[in-house]
Design a protein around this motif. Structure first.
Motif, PDB file in Angstrom:
ATOM      1  N   GLY A   1       3.427 -18.720  -1.524  1.00 47.10           N
ATOM      2  CA  GLY A   1       3.806 -18.500  -0.135  1.00 47.10           C
ATOM      3  C   GLY A   1       2.757 -17.676   0.595  1.00 47.10           C
ATOM      4  N   ILE A   2       3.108 -17.231   1.782  1.00 49.27           N
ATOM      5  CA  ILE A   2       2.240 -16.384   2.605  1.00 49.27           C
ATOM      6  C   ILE A   2       2.739 -14.950   2.487  1.00 49.27           C
ATOM      7  CG2 ILE A   2       1.261 -15.979   4.876  1.00 49.27           C
ATOM      8  CD1 ILE A   2       0.551 -18.706   3.726  1.00 49.27           C
ATOM      9  N   LEU A   3       1.888 -14.071   1.990  1.00 46.69           N
ATOM     10  CA  LEU A   3       2.245 -12.653   1.844  1.00 46.69           C
ATOM     11  C   LEU A   3       1.583 -11.832   2.940  1.00 46.69           C
ATOM     12  CD1 LEU A   3       1.682 -12.084  -1.997  1.00 46.69           C
ATOM     13  CD2 LEU A   3       3.657 -13.077  -0.833  1.00 46.69           C
ATOM     14  N   HIS A   4       2.312 -10.846   3.421  1.00 45.05           N
ATOM     15  CA  HIS A   4       1.758  -9.909   4.396  1.00 45.05           C
ATOM     16  C   HIS A   4       1.857  -8.495   3.832  1.00 45.05           C
ATOM     17  CE1 HIS A   4       1.544 -13.069   7.348  1.00 45.05           C
ATOM     18  NE2 HIS A   4       2.846 -13.290   7.270  1.00 45.05           N
ATOM     19  N   VAL A   5       0.736  -7.812   3.781  1.00 45.76           N
ATOM     20  CA  VAL A   5       0.680  -6.406   3.372  1.00 45.76           C
ATOM     21  C   VAL A   5       0.604  -5.575   4.645  1.00 45.76           C
ATOM     22  CG1 VAL A   5      -0.616  -4.648   2.121  1.00 45.76           C
ATOM     23  CG2 VAL A   5      -0.510  -6.995   1.232  1.00 45.76           C
ATOM     24  N   TYR A   6       1.614  -4.755   4.899  1.00 48.05           N
ATOM     25  CA  TYR A   6       1.640  -3.889   6.080  1.00 48.05           C
ATOM     26  C   TYR A   6       1.400  -2.451   5.646  1.00 48.05           C
ATOM     27  CZ  TYR A   6       3.907  -7.690   8.728  1.00 48.05           C
ATOM     28  OH  TYR A   6       4.199  -8.878   9.345  1.00 48.05           O
ATOM     29  N   VAL A   7       0.484  -1.776   6.330  1.00 41.17           N
ATOM     30  CA  VAL A   7       0.218  -0.366   6.052  1.00 41.17           C
ATOM     31  C   VAL A   7       0.192   0.374   7.381  1.00 41.17           C
ATOM     32  CG1 VAL A   7      -1.269   1.323   4.928  1.00 41.17           C
ATOM     33  CG2 VAL A   7      -1.205  -1.033   4.082  1.00 41.17           C
ATOM     34  N   THR A   8       1.058   1.373   7.530  1.00 42.29           N
ATOM     35  CA  THR A   8       1.123   2.185   8.741  1.00 42.29           C
ATOM     36  C   THR A   8       0.735   3.610   8.401  1.00 42.29           C
ATOM     37  OG1 THR A   8       2.911   0.840   9.670  1.00 42.29           O
ATOM     38  CG2 THR A   8       2.608   3.038  10.603  1.00 42.29           C
ATOM     39  N   GLY A   9      -0.182   4.181   9.162  1.00 45.62           N
ATOM     40  CA  GLY A   9      -0.617   5.547   8.902  1.00 45.62           C
ATOM     41  C   GLY A   9      -1.107   6.234  10.154  1.00 45.62           C
ATOM     42  N   THR A  10      -1.346   7.524  10.033  1.00 44.42           N
ATOM     43  CA  THR A  10      -1.854   8.296  11.166  1.00 44.42           C
ATOM     44  C   THR A  10      -3.368   8.155  11.307  1.00 44.42           C
ATOM     45  OG1 THR A  10      -2.013  10.258   9.752  1.00 44.42           O
ATOM     46  CG2 THR A  10       0.026   9.968  11.017  1.00 44.42           C
ATOM     47  N   GLY A  11      -4.017   7.647  10.270  1.00 47.15           N
ATOM     48  CA  GLY A  11      -5.459   7.439  10.310  1.00 47.15           C
ATOM     49  C   GLY A  11      -5.902   6.719   9.050  1.00 47.15           C
ATOM     50  N   PHE A  12      -7.063   6.068   9.129  1.00 49.24           N
ATOM     51  CA  PHE A  12      -7.541   5.260   8.009  1.00 49.24           C
ATOM     52  C   PHE A  12      -9.018   5.518   7.754  1.00 49.24           C
ATOM     53  CE2 PHE A  12      -3.786   3.139   9.511  1.00 49.24           C
ATOM     54  CZ  PHE A  12      -3.174   2.699   8.352  1.00 49.24           C
ATOM     55  N   LEU A  13      -9.446   5.219   6.532  1.00 45.51           N
ATOM     56  CA  LEU A  13     -10.831   5.381   6.116  1.00 45.51           C
ATOM     57  C   LEU A  13     -11.526   4.024   6.092  1.00 45.51           C
ATOM     58  CD1 LEU A  13     -10.037   7.769   3.148  1.00 45.51           C
ATOM     59  CD2 LEU A  13     -11.173   8.460   5.275  1.00 45.51           C
ATOM     60  N   TYR A  14     -12.844   4.058   5.958  1.00 41.71           N
ATOM     61  CA  TYR A  14     -13.653   2.842   5.935  1.00 41.71           C
ATOM     62  C   TYR A  14     -13.234   1.953   4.764  1.00 41.71           C
ATOM     63  CZ  TYR A  14     -17.944  -0.002   5.953  1.00 41.71           C
ATOM     64  OH  TYR A  14     -18.840  -1.029   5.995  1.00 41.71           O
ATOM     65  N   ASN A  15     -12.840   0.726   5.060  1.00 40.56           N
ATOM     66  CA  ASN A  15     -12.422  -0.282   4.068  1.00 40.56           C
ATOM     67  C   ASN A  15     -11.124   0.068   3.337  1.00 40.56           C
ATOM     68  OD1 ASN A  15     -14.591  -1.935   4.632  1.00 40.56           O
ATOM     69  ND2 ASN A  15     -15.775  -1.375   2.827  1.00 40.56           N
ATOM     70  N   MET A  16     -10.392   1.058   3.805  1.00 36.82           N
ATOM     71  CA  MET A  16      -9.226   1.563   3.072  1.00 36.82           C
ATOM     72  C   MET A  16      -8.171   0.484   2.836  1.00 36.82           C
ATOM     73  SD  MET A  16      -6.994   4.894   4.113  1.00 36.82           S
ATOM     74  CE  MET A  16      -5.310   5.155   3.577  1.00 36.82           C
ATOM     75  N   VAL A  17      -7.765  -0.220   3.877  1.00 33.92           N
ATOM     76  CA  VAL A  17      -6.703  -1.218   3.715  1.00 33.92           C
ATOM     77  C   VAL A  17      -7.196  -2.388   2.872  1.00 33.92           C
ATOM     78  CG1 VAL A  17      -5.125  -2.776   4.925  1.00 33.92           C
ATOM     79  CG2 VAL A  17      -5.619  -0.525   5.881  1.00 33.92           C
ATOM     80  N   ARG A  18      -8.454  -2.747   3.009  1.00 28.91           N
ATOM     81  CA  ARG A  18      -8.988  -3.869   2.225  1.00 28.91           C
ATOM     82  C   ARG A  18      -9.090  -3.521   0.739  1.00 28.91           C
ATOM     83  NH1 ARG A  18     -14.340  -5.263   5.315  1.00 28.91           N
ATOM     84  NH2 ARG A  18     -14.620  -6.649   3.502  1.00 28.91           N
ATOM     85  N   ILE A  19      -9.388  -2.275   0.410  1.00 25.18           N
ATOM     86  CA  ILE A  19      -9.439  -1.865  -1.000  1.00 25.18           C
ATOM     87  C   ILE A  19      -8.019  -1.760  -1.564  1.00 25.18           C
ATOM     88  CG2 ILE A  19     -10.134  -0.030  -2.598  1.00 25.18           C
ATOM     89  CD1 ILE A  19     -12.455   0.570  -0.637  1.00 25.18           C
ATOM     90  N   ILE A  20      -7.103  -1.247  -0.753  1.00 27.30           N
ATOM     91  CA  ILE A  20      -5.699  -1.224  -1.181  1.00 27.30           C
ATOM     92  C   ILE A  20      -5.235  -2.651  -1.493  1.00 27.30           C
ATOM     93  CG2 ILE A  20      -3.326  -0.880  -0.352  1.00 27.30           C
ATOM     94  CD1 ILE A  20      -4.350   1.599   1.164  1.00 27.30           C
ATOM     95  N   THR A  21      -5.561  -3.581  -0.617  1.00 29.63           N
ATOM     96  CA  THR A  21      -5.136  -4.968  -0.816  1.00 29.63           C
ATOM     97  C   THR A  21      -5.792  -5.584  -2.040  1.00 29.63           C
ATOM     98  OG1 THR A  21      -4.797  -5.231   1.570  1.00 29.63           O
ATOM     99  CG2 THR A  21      -4.977  -7.240   0.253  1.00 29.63           C
ATOM    100  N   GLY A  22      -7.079  -5.338  -2.225  1.00 22.39           N
ATOM    101  CA  GLY A  22      -7.756  -5.855  -3.408  1.00 22.39           C
ATOM    102  C   GLY A  22      -7.119  -5.358  -4.694  1.00 22.39           C
ATOM    103  N   THR A  23      -6.662  -4.114  -4.692  1.00 23.84           N
ATOM    104  CA  THR A  23      -5.981  -3.541  -5.855  1.00 23.84           C
ATOM    105  C   THR A  23      -4.598  -4.163  -6.041  1.00 23.84           C
ATOM    106  OG1 THR A  23      -7.153  -1.450  -5.414  1.00 23.84           O
ATOM    107  CG2 THR A  23      -5.297  -1.365  -6.949  1.00 23.84           C
ATOM    108  N   LEU A  24      -3.888  -4.373  -4.922  1.00 25.97           N
ATOM    109  CA  LEU A  24      -2.566  -4.985  -4.994  1.00 25.97           C
ATOM    110  C   LEU A  24      -2.632  -6.414  -5.531  1.00 25.97           C
ATOM    111  CD1 LEU A  24      -0.892  -3.868  -1.639  1.00 25.97           C
ATOM    112  CD2 LEU A  24      -0.483  -2.952  -3.920  1.00 25.97           C
ATOM    113  N   ILE A  25      -3.665  -7.136  -5.163  1.00 27.30           N
ATOM    114  CA  ILE A  25      -3.803  -8.501  -5.670  1.00 27.30           C
ATOM    115  C   ILE A  25      -3.932  -8.486  -7.192  1.00 27.30           C
ATOM    116  CG2 ILE A  25      -5.361 -10.496  -5.735  1.00 27.30           C
ATOM    117  CD1 ILE A  25      -5.888  -9.986  -2.743  1.00 27.30           C
ATOM    118  N   GLN A  26      -4.677  -7.514  -7.720  1.00 31.42           N
ATOM    119  CA  GLN A  26      -4.781  -7.411  -9.176  1.00 31.42           C
ATOM    120  C   GLN A  26      -3.430  -7.087  -9.817  1.00 31.42           C
ATOM    121  OE1 GLN A  26      -8.002  -4.581  -9.848  1.00 31.42           O
ATOM    122  NE2 GLN A  26      -9.470  -6.276 -10.008  1.00 31.42           N
ATOM    123  N   VAL A  27      -2.617  -6.285  -9.123  1.00 32.12           N
ATOM    124  CA  VAL A  27      -1.257  -6.025  -9.613  1.00 32.12           C
ATOM    125  C   VAL A  27      -0.458  -7.325  -9.600  1.00 32.12           C
ATOM    126  CG1 VAL A  27       0.923  -4.833  -9.122  1.00 32.12           C
ATOM    127  CG2 VAL A  27      -1.247  -3.596  -8.916  1.00 32.12           C
ATOM    128  N   GLY A  28      -0.572  -8.074  -8.497  1.00 34.49           N
ATOM    129  CA  GLY A  28       0.148  -9.335  -8.389  1.00 34.49           C
ATOM    130  C   GLY A  28      -0.280 -10.347  -9.430  1.00 34.49           C
TER     131      GLY A  28
END
Length: 280
Positions: free
Chosen positions: A207-234
């Motif tokens: 299916g189509i998965l959506h990863v949502y991340v809400t925060g007060t601030g983010f770092l360079y490539n932060m959400v993309r690295i989180i997602t890359g790690t989550l894919i390995q979990v998946g």
């Protein structure tokens, strides 16, 4: 002097990011050029945040100062006729001179989209990452919940980050499976795919998965690295609980790869009540 705020959307595929840079061809460059064509002024457009090359925005908030007397209800159409087709102004406000799109933002939400159907979607390929094998959505959701709260996210940022502190606060994080739409192509062969998936990918979903991340601030490539790690979990290469130890390690080498940019969208930017009120 007037302070104008805009909400803009853009397809970031062909741009080097939002913020102006020496190499040129950024969303900010195109927006400032459109404002100059409209008003004759050279302005500086301030965005609520940067987006990297290839990253999109559903809701990027921008403000700029102008001497122009153009009525506020004319700005949207006037700018859209001067912008390329992959940048659209959704709304314009006249705000107080104190309003600052970046400094006054209280939270941002990013969405990363993963297509884990066997066949890629031709019409959404610019806005999602195609992962042809099913993923364990439940484990991915359990994993991302370890990131909620105030933490040092050194493990989830690029080694090239120049920020003096990597402490950030994640207010909400979740993984959702999109409900198939009525126009989804579903031929009888999908039954064969389902049987094969149950045999070779037990506990995983397509299916189509959506990863949502809400925060007060983010770092360079932060959400993309989180997602890359989550894919390995998946995929089953890591457990959900290992994400907590990766976070605690503050070691980028412990986390997963940086996911490709086209799946990422700046989804929403929130401001305090009254932030968009017109000046008196």
């Amino acid at each position: 002097m007037r302070n104008i705020a805009l909400v803009i959307s853009y397809d970031g595929t062909d741009y080097r990011g939002f913020q102006s840079q020496p190499e040129g061809y950024t969303v900010q460059d195109k927006l400032e050029e459109a404002i100059r064509m409209l008003t004759g002024e050279r302005v500086k457009a301030i965005g609520s945040g940067r987006t990297d090359a290839g990253v999109h925005a559903r809701c990027q908030v921008v403000n700029f100062e102008t001497h122009s007397a153009i009525p506020i209800d004319r700005w949207t159409i006037a700018l859209n006729t001067r912008l390329p087709n992959d940048i659209v102004v959704q709304r314009a406000w006249e705000v107080s001179e104190q309003f600052h799109a970046r400094k006054h933002a209280i939270r941002k939400t990013y969405r990363y989209t993963i297509n884990c159907n066997r066949i890629p979607d031709l019409f959404r390929r610019r806005y999602e990452f195609h992962h042809p094998a099913p993923l364990d959505v439940k484990a991915m959701h359990e994993a991302i919940c370890h990131l909620i709260g105030k933490h040092d996210f050194s493990a989830f940022t690029s080694p090239h980050s120049v920020k003096p502190s990597h402490i950030r606060t994640i207010l909400d994080a979740r993984v959702e499976l999109e409900t198939p739409s009525d126009n989804h192509i579903n031929y009888p062969s999908s039954l064969v795919d389902s049987e094969r998936d149950q045999k070779y990918y037990p506990g995983k979903q397509r299916g189509i998965l959506h990863v949502y991340v809400t925060g007060t601030g983010f770092l360079y490539n932060m959400v993309r690295i989180i997602t890359g790690t989550l894919i390995q979990v998946g995929e089953g290469k890591r457990t959900a609980d290992q994400v907590a130890s990766i976070l605690a390690s503050m070691d980028r080498a412990r986390a997963g790869p940086t996911a490709v940019p086209q799946g990422l969208t700046l989804w929403e930017v929130a401001y305090p009540d009254g932030a968009f009120e017109a000046p008196e």
